[in-house]
Scaffold this active site. Structure first.
Site, short mmCIF file in Angstrom:
data_model
loop_
_atom_site.label_atom_id
_atom_site.label_comp_id
_atom_site.label_asym_id
_atom_site.label_seq_id
_atom_site.Cartn_x
_atom_site.Cartn_y
_atom_site.Cartn_z
N GLY A 15 0.78 -1.24 0.00
CA GLY A 15 0.00 0.00 0.00
C GLY A 15 0.81 1.28 0.00
O GLY A 15 0.31 2.33 0.44
N ARG A 68 -15.45 -15.66 -9.82
CA ARG A 68 -14.94 -14.30 -10.00
C ARG A 68 -16.08 -13.29 -9.97
O ARG A 68 -15.96 -12.21 -9.40
CB ARG A 68 -14.24 -14.17 -11.36
N ARG A 94 -5.18 -8.60 -8.79
CA ARG A 94 -6.21 -9.56 -9.18
C ARG A 94 -6.79 -9.09 -10.50
O ARG A 94 -7.18 -7.91 -10.63
CB ARG A 94 -7.28 -9.54 -8.09
N HIS A 112 1.24 0.81 -12.98
CA HIS A 112 2.11 -0.33 -13.28
C HIS A 112 3.54 0.18 -13.39
O HIS A 112 3.79 1.23 -13.97
CB HIS A 112 1.68 -1.00 -14.59
N ASP A 148 -2.82 -4.91 -17.29
CA ASP A 148 -1.98 -3.72 -17.47
C ASP A 148 -2.20 -3.08 -18.84
O ASP A 148 -1.26 -2.59 -19.49
CB ASP A 148 -0.49 -4.09 -17.27
#
Ligand code: GAR
Length: 221
Positions: A15, A68, A94, A112, A148
């Protein structure tokens, strides 16, 4: 002062990017407030950071759901309940399905640690070092269902040094991430950017035309 956009943050671990957003949002003129932090992994540092900042934080553990879709419905319900308008992935590891992504389309950011579209996925810095690339960086982009992937909002270029290890490179990129994410969220929350044909429009200019060279050019060239 116009109303701040209500932001939810998804985390899975440490975090530190969440912390950068928490710190930025303390500024009175920042156009976003963090109203909810959700982790899909219990007891992570990200949750502790949220609680320390007085932000409601909860775990929605994907392992507790049979599919999911059921996990994502629970996420969506919690975000809707908190009246979240913009969603930020901050080390949220995830993959999300098309169904969830379409519900948050162009209201959902990810960070990213590479100059996308290069080096998507895991073990980014090891692969950058292996490739011999001399410039890497980090990217904030709108989320799409592919990993991503999605319209790029903001990027920072970071040099790779010849003696870098995975750890030293990750640390240098992370320092840039902590400046880039609050900057990108500010632009999006201010309503400055739009997405047109999968490209972000409306970004402020100002970078100029100077290229960044590695190795540096000799003086006066
Ligand atoms: C960050 O480096 C972030 O860019 C990366 O995980 C790290 C999370 O650190 N995210 C991805 O690789 C997404 N594909 P943090 O939990 O300290 O913010």
């Amino acid at each position: 002062m116009t109303t701040k956009r209500r932001v939810g943050v998804l985390v899975s671990g440490r975090g530190s990017n969440l912390q950068a957003l928490i710190d930025a949002a303390e500024a009175p003129e920042y156009p976003a407030e963090l109203v909810l932090v959700i982790s899909n992994v219990p007891d992570v540092q990200g949750l502790a950071r949220a609680k320390a900042a007085g932000i409601p934080a909860s775990t929605i553990n994907h392992k507790s759901f049979g599919s999911r879709e059921a996990f994502e419905d629970a996420l969506h319900d919690a975000l809707s309940e908190a009246k979240v308008e913009l969603l930020c992935n901050a080390g949220f590891m995830r993959l999300l399905t098309e169904g969830f992504v379409s519900r948050w389309l162009n209201r959902h950011l990810n960070i990213h640690p590479s100059l996308l579209p290069a080096f998507k996925g895991l073990d980014t810095h090891a692969r950058v070092l292996e490739s011999g690339a001399q410039i890497t960086g980090c990217t904030v982009h709108f989320v799409r269902a592919a990993m991503d992937d999605g319209p790029i909002v903001a990027q920072a270029a970071v040099p790779v040094l010849s003696d870098d290890t995975e750890e030293s490179l990750a640390a240098r990129v992370l320092t840039a991430e902590h400046r880039l994410y609050p900057h990108a969220l500010r632009l999006v929350a201010s309503g400055l950017v739009t997405v047109d044909r999968e490209r972000v429009e409306g970004m402020p200019g100002g970078l100029g035309e100077r290229a960044l060279f590695s190795p540096p050019l000799p003086d006066k060239s």
